[in-house]
Design a protein around this motif. Structure first.
Motif, PDB file in Angstrom:
ATOM      1  N   PRO A  58       0.816  -1.219   0.000  1.00 50.13           N
ATOM      2  CA  PRO A  58       0.000   0.000   0.000  1.00 50.13           C
ATOM      3  C   PRO A  58       0.853   1.275   0.000  1.00 50.13           C
ATOM      4  O   PRO A  58       2.022   1.251   0.361  1.00 50.13           O
ATOM      5  N   HIS A  59       0.212   2.390  -0.398  1.00 52.39           N
ATOM      6  CA  HIS A  59       0.864   3.684  -0.355  1.00 52.39           C
ATOM      7  C   HIS A  59      -0.103   4.699   0.246  1.00 52.39           C
ATOM      8  O   HIS A  59      -1.312   4.486   0.271  1.00 52.39           O
ATOM      9  N   HIS A  60       0.455   5.800   0.754  1.00 50.79           N
ATOM     10  CA  HIS A  60      -0.363   6.816   1.426  1.00 50.79           C
ATOM     11  C   HIS A  60      -0.724   7.906   0.430  1.00 50.79           C
ATOM     12  O   HIS A  60       0.138   8.467  -0.232  1.00 50.79           O
ATOM     13  N   GLU A  61      -2.018   8.183   0.311  1.00 52.03           N
ATOM     14  CA  GLU A  61      -2.474   9.199  -0.630  1.00 52.03           C
ATOM     15  C   GLU A  61      -3.784   9.806  -0.123  1.00 52.03           C
ATOM     16  O   GLU A  61      -4.704   9.081   0.282  1.00 52.03           O
ATOM     17  N   ALA A  62      -3.841  11.138  -0.142  1.00 49.13           N
ATOM     18  CA  ALA A  62      -5.062  11.868   0.235  1.00 49.13           C
ATOM     19  C   ALA A  62      -5.569  11.456   1.611  1.00 49.13           C
ATOM     20  O   ALA A  62      -6.774  11.311   1.839  1.00 49.13           O
ATOM     21  N   GLY A  63      -4.633  11.253   2.533  1.00 48.14           N
ATOM     22  CA  GLY A  63      -5.012  10.968   3.910  1.00 48.14           C
ATOM     23  C   GLY A  63      -5.392   9.531   4.199  1.00 48.14           C
ATOM     24  O   GLY A  63      -5.820   9.225   5.318  1.00 48.14           O
ATOM     25  N   ARG A  64      -5.243   8.647   3.235  1.00 50.88           N
ATOM     26  CA  ARG A  64      -5.579   7.233   3.440  1.00 50.88           C
ATOM     27  C   ARG A  64      -4.453   6.336   2.949  1.00 50.88           C
ATOM     28  O   ARG A  64      -3.710   6.693   2.040  1.00 50.88           O
ATOM     29  N   TRP A  65      -4.367   5.153   3.536  1.00 50.47           N
ATOM     30  CA  TRP A  65      -3.518   4.112   2.979  1.00 50.47           C
ATOM     31  C   TRP A  65      -4.329   3.374   1.924  1.00 50.47           C
ATOM     32  O   TRP A  65      -5.472   2.975   2.161  1.00 50.47           O
ATOM     33  N   GLU A  66      -3.733   3.235   0.733  1.00 48.26           N
ATOM     34  CA  GLU A  66      -4.447   2.691  -0.420  1.00 48.26           C
ATOM     35  C   GLU A  66      -3.699   1.500  -0.997  1.00 48.26           C
ATOM     36  O   GLU A  66      -2.475   1.508  -1.098  1.00 48.26           O
ATOM     37  N   ALA A  67      -4.450   0.470  -1.393  1.00 44.43           N
ATOM     38  CA  ALA A  67      -3.856  -0.734  -1.984  1.00 44.43           C
ATOM     39  C   ALA A  67      -4.548  -1.061  -3.301  1.00 44.43           C
ATOM     40  O   ALA A  67      -5.739  -0.778  -3.484  1.00 44.43           O
ATOM     41  N   ASN A  68      -3.800  -1.662  -4.223  1.00 40.40           N
ATOM     42  CA  ASN A  68      -4.360  -2.131  -5.485  1.00 40.40           C
ATOM     43  C   ASN A  68      -4.941  -3.528  -5.304  1.00 40.40           C
ATOM     44  O   ASN A  68      -4.400  -4.346  -4.545  1.00 40.40           O
ATOM     45  N   MET A  69      -6.022  -3.787  -6.018  1.00 41.49           N
ATOM     46  CA  MET A  69      -6.686  -5.088  -5.937  1.00 41.49           C
ATOM     47  C   MET A  69      -7.014  -5.572  -7.348  1.00 41.49           C
ATOM     48  O   MET A  69      -7.197  -4.767  -8.265  1.00 41.49           O
ATOM     49  N   VAL A  70      -7.119  -6.885  -7.491  1.00 37.33           N
ATOM     50  CA  VAL A  70      -7.579  -7.486  -8.744  1.00 37.33           C
ATOM     51  C   VAL A  70      -8.792  -8.347  -8.413  1.00 37.33           C
ATOM     52  O   VAL A  70      -8.705  -9.269  -7.601  1.00 37.33           O
ATOM     53  N   GLY A  71      -9.931  -8.035  -9.032  1.00 41.99           N
ATOM     54  CA  GLY A  71     -11.155  -8.768  -8.748  1.00 41.99           C
ATOM     55  C   GLY A  71     -11.483  -9.821  -9.785  1.00 41.99           C
ATOM     56  O   GLY A  71     -12.325 -10.679  -9.550  1.00 41.99           O
ATOM     57  N   ALA A  72     -10.838  -9.737 -10.948  1.00 37.28           N
ATOM     58  CA  ALA A  72     -11.134 -10.699 -12.019  1.00 37.28           C
ATOM     59  C   ALA A  72      -9.949 -10.791 -12.953  1.00 37.28           C
ATOM     60  O   ALA A  72      -9.087  -9.911 -12.994  1.00 37.28           O
ATOM     61  N   ARG A  73      -9.915 -11.854 -13.724  1.00 37.13           N
ATOM     62  CA  ARG A  73      -8.886 -12.059 -14.749  1.00 37.13           C
ATOM     63  C   ARG A  73      -9.560 -12.220 -16.103  1.00 37.13           C
ATOM     64  O   ARG A  73     -10.546 -12.937 -16.230  1.00 37.13           O
TER      65      ARG A  73
END
Length: 340
Positions: A58-73
């Motif tokens: 995760p990385h910190h952006e706009a006051g939140r910790w944010e993570a990338n996700m993959v929901g489908a392939r």
């Protein structure tokens, strides 16, 4: 990892691996019978991403910790320019993660402080059944009470969505939708098999931003056969969407790119069939400096996207395509700075 051949000469055994033949200078795709299972493992049986190996996720952006996700392939659409086009990936099985599997990963990340998520796959908001299935689980788990999330979406699918569905997306924490708008020209949209038109785009963007959901629109300039007038139509559409959404709760932002061909796509085969270009020419990517060797804050962090085969594939000169690209990028940067 044990399935990967240690000897690079055995790459022909790897399904879906593509390289340029050193003698014939044509693309070669590996794969032998019995190996296709490597391309489509059970998506719900895969372990969650070990983010210790990801320096910025995760990385910190706009006051939140944010993570990338993959929901489908995989993707069921066949947009002519896209490397994910279904015809360019005949061995890929489209698989969607179970909502509870996704929510379990979100909860694990929440335990580390993450409350913002970016779904980067093509299907999360790209099929009605997926949207309904996911949002039912999100509502039950009250995801919107503690998280915000972004996702890619399909304009034609969201155009058919009911007001209730869009309200549910907003209540469940949807913060921004990334839409492949691509062009303001109906001819180009038909040619690339996008299955949308500019009026549909305007309607979808309005309905989302009315609900406070931001929209990021992706655009491509310099499609094969595209005329200067059609590029102008795309620029006009971007500015029209800015104007339409300025008074609304959600904001619209545009991200524009120079067209480039990708191996195996419908465009790739069309361009080769013309007989004017070789595969080597279409693969000869090189970096492009859009700043004239100067410092331009509006173009910062775009270097990784600025590459080209430097062929005039459209009817417009390359310099014209890039000038329009730079103008849109600078204007978007100025709008963001003014709103901050």
């Amino acid at each position: 990892m044990a399935a990967l051949p240690a000897d690079r000469r055995s790459r022909t055994e790897l399904p879906g691996v593509m390289w340029l033949d050193p003698i014939l200078k044509t693309p070669v795709t590996g794969g032998i019978p019995g190996n296709s299972h490597h391309l489509a493992p059970d998506v719900d049986a895969l372990p969650f991403v070990d983010r210790r190996y990801l320096a910025q996720d995760p990385h910190h952006e706009a006051g939140r910790w944010e993570a990338n996700m993959v929901g489908a392939r995989g993707c069921p659409y066949d947009c002519s320019f896209c490397g994910a086009a279904v015809s360019a990936n005949p061995d890929i099985t489209i698989r969607t993660r179970d909502p509870h599997n996704i929510i379990a990963e979100m909860h694990r990340l929440r335990d580390t402080g993450v409350t913002a998520f970016r779904f980067v796959d093509d299907l999360f908001l790209g099929a009605r059944r997926v949207i309904d299935h996911m949002m039912s689980a999100f509502t039950t788990e009250r995801v919107g009470d503690w998280a915000v999330w972004d996702a890619t979406g399909r304009i034609n699918v969201l155009h058919r969505a009911s007001d209730t569905t869009l309200d549910t997306l907003a209540c469940n924490g949807l913060r921004e939708v990334a839409l492949g708008i691509e062009s303001g020209s109906e001819r180009m949209l038909t040619l690339i098999d996008k299955r949308i038109d500019p009026d549909m785009t305007k309607t979808v963007v309005r309905r989302l931003t009315e609900r406070g959901i931001d929209v990021k629109g992706y655009f491509i300039l310099g499609f094969p056969t595209e005329t200067p007038a059609e590029i102008a139509a795309t620029v006009l559409l971007v500015r029209d969407l800015w104007d339409r959404t300025d008074p609304l709760p959600g904001r619209f932002r545009a991200s524009a790119f120079e067209y480039r061909p990708y191996p195996g796509t419908p465009d790739w085969h069309r361009l080769l069939a013309i007989g004017r270009y070789t595969a080597g020419q279409l693969l000869d990517y090189s970096a492009v400096d859009l700043t004239d060797a100067g410092v331009d804050e509006s173009l910062r962090e775009r270097d990784e996207f600025n590459f080209s085969v430097n062929l005039q594939l459209s009817e417009a000169p390359i310099d014209h395509v890039r000038a329009q690209l730079v103008a849109l990028t600078r204007e978007q940067h100025a709008r963001k700075a003014a709103a901050a």
